[in-house]
Write a protein that holds these residues in place. Structure first.
Motif, short mmCIF file in Angstrom:
data_model
loop_
_atom_site.label_atom_id
_atom_site.label_comp_id
_atom_site.label_asym_id
_atom_site.label_seq_id
_atom_site.Cartn_x
_atom_site.Cartn_y
_atom_site.Cartn_z
N HIS A 193 0.82 -1.20 0.00
CA HIS A 193 0.00 0.00 0.00
C HIS A 193 0.86 1.25 0.00
O HIS A 193 2.04 1.23 0.31
N GLY A 194 0.23 2.35 -0.37
CA GLY A 194 0.85 3.67 -0.33
C GLY A 194 -0.23 4.67 -0.02
O GLY A 194 -0.85 4.61 1.03
N VAL A 195 -0.54 5.58 -0.95
CA VAL A 195 -1.58 6.57 -0.71
C VAL A 195 -2.92 6.17 -1.31
O VAL A 195 -3.88 6.93 -1.22
N GLY A 196 -3.02 4.97 -1.91
CA GLY A 196 -4.27 4.53 -2.52
C GLY A 196 -4.89 3.34 -1.80
O GLY A 196 -4.41 2.90 -0.76
N GLU A 197 -5.96 2.81 -2.39
CA GLU A 197 -6.66 1.65 -1.84
C GLU A 197 -6.26 0.40 -2.62
O GLU A 197 -6.70 0.21 -3.77
N PRO A 198 -5.45 -0.48 -2.05
CA PRO A 198 -4.92 -1.64 -2.78
C PRO A 198 -5.98 -2.56 -3.38
O PRO A 198 -5.77 -3.15 -4.44
N MET A 199 -7.13 -2.68 -2.71
CA MET A 199 -8.12 -3.65 -3.19
C MET A 199 -8.86 -3.19 -4.44
O MET A 199 -9.68 -3.91 -4.99
N LEU A 200 -8.52 -2.00 -4.95
CA LEU A 200 -9.03 -1.56 -6.25
C LEU A 200 -8.21 -2.15 -7.40
O LEU A 200 -8.59 -2.03 -8.56
N VAL A 201 -7.08 -2.78 -7.07
CA VAL A 201 -6.16 -3.29 -8.08
C VAL A 201 -6.54 -4.71 -8.50
O VAL A 201 -6.59 -5.62 -7.66
N ARG A 202 -6.77 -4.90 -9.76
CA ARG A 202 -7.18 -6.21 -10.27
C ARG A 202 -6.13 -7.28 -10.02
O ARG A 202 -6.44 -8.44 -9.72
N ASN A 203 -4.86 -6.91 -10.13
CA ASN A 203 -3.77 -7.88 -10.00
C ASN A 203 -3.34 -8.15 -8.56
O ASN A 203 -2.39 -8.89 -8.32
N LEU A 204 -4.02 -7.57 -7.58
CA LEU A 204 -3.54 -7.65 -6.20
C LEU A 204 -3.35 -9.09 -5.70
O LEU A 204 -2.27 -9.42 -5.17
N PRO A 205 -4.34 -10.00 -5.83
CA PRO A 205 -4.10 -11.37 -5.36
C PRO A 205 -2.93 -12.05 -6.08
O PRO A 205 -2.17 -12.81 -5.47
N ARG A 206 -2.78 -11.73 -7.36
CA ARG A 206 -1.66 -12.30 -8.12
C ARG A 206 -0.33 -11.79 -7.57
O ARG A 206 0.65 -12.54 -7.48
N MET A 207 -0.29 -10.53 -7.20
CA MET A 207 0.92 -9.95 -6.60
C MET A 207 1.24 -10.62 -5.27
O MET A 207 2.39 -10.95 -4.98
N VAL A 208 0.21 -10.81 -4.45
CA VAL A 208 0.40 -11.49 -3.16
C VAL A 208 0.97 -12.89 -3.39
O VAL A 208 1.94 -13.30 -2.73
N ARG A 209 0.38 -13.62 -4.32
CA ARG A 209 0.85 -14.98 -4.58
C ARG A 209 2.28 -15.01 -5.09
O ARG A 209 3.09 -15.88 -4.71
N TYR A 210 2.63 -14.05 -5.93
CA TYR A 210 3.99 -13.96 -6.46
C TYR A 210 4.99 -13.81 -5.33
O TYR A 210 6.07 -14.43 -5.32
N LEU A 211 4.64 -12.99 -4.34
CA LEU A 211 5.51 -12.78 -3.19
C LEU A 211 5.53 -13.99 -2.26
O LEU A 211 6.58 -14.38 -1.75
N LYS A 212 4.36 -14.60 -2.03
CA LYS A 212 4.30 -15.76 -1.15
C LYS A 212 5.09 -16.94 -1.72
O LYS A 212 5.66 -17.73 -0.97
N ASP A 213 5.13 -17.06 -3.04
CA ASP A 213 5.94 -18.11 -3.66
C ASP A 213 7.42 -17.91 -3.40
O ASP A 213 8.22 -18.83 -3.61
N ARG A 214 7.79 -16.71 -2.94
CA ARG A 214 9.18 -16.40 -2.59
C ARG A 214 9.37 -16.33 -1.08
O ARG A 214 10.36 -15.78 -0.60
N ASN A 215 8.40 -16.85 -0.33
CA ASN A 215 8.46 -16.91 1.14
C ASN A 215 8.55 -15.53 1.79
O ASN A 215 9.24 -15.34 2.79
N VAL A 216 7.87 -14.56 1.21
CA VAL A 216 7.84 -13.20 1.73
C VAL A 216 6.59 -13.01 2.60
O VAL A 216 5.52 -13.50 2.28
N TYR A 217 6.74 -12.31 3.72
CA TYR A 217 5.60 -11.95 4.57
C TYR A 217 4.90 -10.76 3.92
O TYR A 217 5.53 -9.74 3.62
N VAL A 218 3.57 -10.86 3.68
CA VAL A 218 2.86 -9.86 2.88
C VAL A 218 1.69 -9.28 3.66
O VAL A 218 0.90 -10.02 4.27
N LEU A 219 1.56 -7.97 3.61
CA LEU A 219 0.43 -7.30 4.26
C LEU A 219 0.07 -6.03 3.50
O LEU A 219 0.83 -5.56 2.65
N PHE A 220 -1.10 -5.48 3.81
CA PHE A 220 -1.45 -4.14 3.32
C PHE A 220 -2.60 -3.58 4.14
O PHE A 220 -3.32 -4.31 4.82
N ASN A 221 -2.73 -2.27 4.09
CA ASN A 221 -3.87 -1.57 4.68
C ASN A 221 -4.99 -1.47 3.66
O ASN A 221 -4.72 -1.27 2.47
#
Length: 356
Positions: A84-112
């Motif tokens: 997240h930054g100054v916008g609303e992340p859940m407006l992004v179509r690719n958001l779940p795909r981005m989360v999965r991309y990071l989780k496949d690399r064993n990254v801890y992922v969060l957002f507001n």
């Protein structure tokens, strides 16, 4: 960028940017372990504590998939990502795909999120992607206060969305993402803090956080102004509100914490006389922040503390490698100033552990 040993250390993933503490000098001795990726600068609310409500900070954009993967792939030792930054992340179509991309690399992922579009489909997508933490910025305990702070009357919708999501998690046994509720500390709403804890409990949220207000020093916007801040100006009555909220949370089996809190919430929001809190910051040695358009900023606080990204931009990920940015002239000059008695303007009013 080369790998780091951060992921091999036993560190709370919520605190990588604080716990991984390399030697501090103008040049960073190791790559970042945390990325803040502004997946979008678009938003569907008009928060009176947010600079994007009052001015266009950058051209409206969602971070492209190509830019996202390019940045992530340059940090093979990445341990934590905040989407997240100054916008609303859940407006992004690719958001779940981005989360999965990071989780496949064993990254801890969060957002507001503001929770306005947290419907069942979106919620299930985030669960399936493996999101670790979902922070709901609710900022009010009732619809009247919500509209005053957040600009639109979506309070009841958000409560329905979060309650339904938590019921889905409980019903199907999904421990992640961990859901928390956040309230920005304002003189205007601090009296509602105990009720905020009750509201969170009612919708099934077990963690509540009071977040420090960040404001522009020389030009107030909306409610983001010095007379609204609790930091360094907490009254006895406001301290009682904090104490009541903490005791209520404890009785309900919930987690409650205030920004910068040590053990006692009331005095923890007041800094020591003559302190220079910016010198304690470790973020420019452990994390990088990129806007939706690829601009490198020192941290997520900067847009809320000084007007004009051009005043503290440290690079451009669409034009430069992360390695070139991380220890380039702009970053080194920024770090050097942060360690001095003349900090960068974006840092001068920032306090130690302004948020969790």
């Amino acid at each position: 960028m080369g790998p780091t040993n951060a992921v091999n250390k036993k560190v709370d993933p919520r605190r990588y940017h604080e716990a991984i503490a390399p030697e501090r000098s103008a040049q960073a001795g190791q790559p970042p372990v945390c990325l803040y990726l502004e997946t979008t600068n678009r938003c569907n609310l008009l928060c009176t504590t947010c600079p994007r409500t009052y001015a266009e900070l950058e051209p409206p954009a969602d971070m492209s998939w190509e830019l996202f993967t390019s940045i992530v792939d340059q940090v093979p030792g990445l341990a934590r990502a905040v989407l997240h930054g100054v916008g609303e992340p859940m407006l992004v179509r690719n958001l779940p795909r981005m989360v999965r991309y990071l989780k496949d690399r064993n990254v801890y992922v969060l957002f507001n999120t503001n929770g306005t579009v947290l419907n069942e489909r979106n919620g299930r997508a985030l669960i399936s992607a493996g999101l670790d933490e979902l922070r709901v910025s609710l900022d009010a305990s009732n619809s009247e206060s919500f509209k005053q702070v957040r600009g639109k009357n979506y309070f009841n919708r958000i409560l329905r969305n979060v309650r339904a999501f938590r019921e889905l998690q409980e019903r199907e046994g999904h421990a992640k993402p961990v859901v928390s509720a956040w309230l920005t500390g304002l003189k205007e709403t601090i009296r509602d803090l105990p009720e905020f804890v009750r509201v969170a409990a009612d919708i099934g949220v077990k963690e509540v956080y009071l977040q420090r207000l960040v404001y522009f020093d020389k030009e107030a916007i909306g409610l983001a102004r010095p007379d609204q801040t609790l930091f360094d100006s907490l009254t006895l009555a406001e301290a009682d509100c904090l104490k009541d909220a903490e005791e209520l949370a404890r009785s309900l089996g919930m987690t409650f914490s205030a920004s910068g809190a040590a053990s006692e919430p009331s005095p923890s929001l007041k800094k020591a006389e003559g302190d220079s809190p910016w010198t304690l910051c470790r973020r420019p040695w452990s994390l990088m922040y990129f806007t939706a358009n690829g601009r490198a900023l020192p941290c997520c606080i900067a847009p809320f503390s000084q007007h004009g990204y051009e005043n503290y931009s440290l690079g451009d990920a669409t034009q430069e490698s992360l390695r070139a940015i991380w220890n380039g002239p702009a970053y080194q000059a920024f770090r050097g100033a942060l360690l001095s008695d003349a900090p960068p303007s974006a840092c001068a009013s920032c306090g130690q552990r302004w948020s969790l």
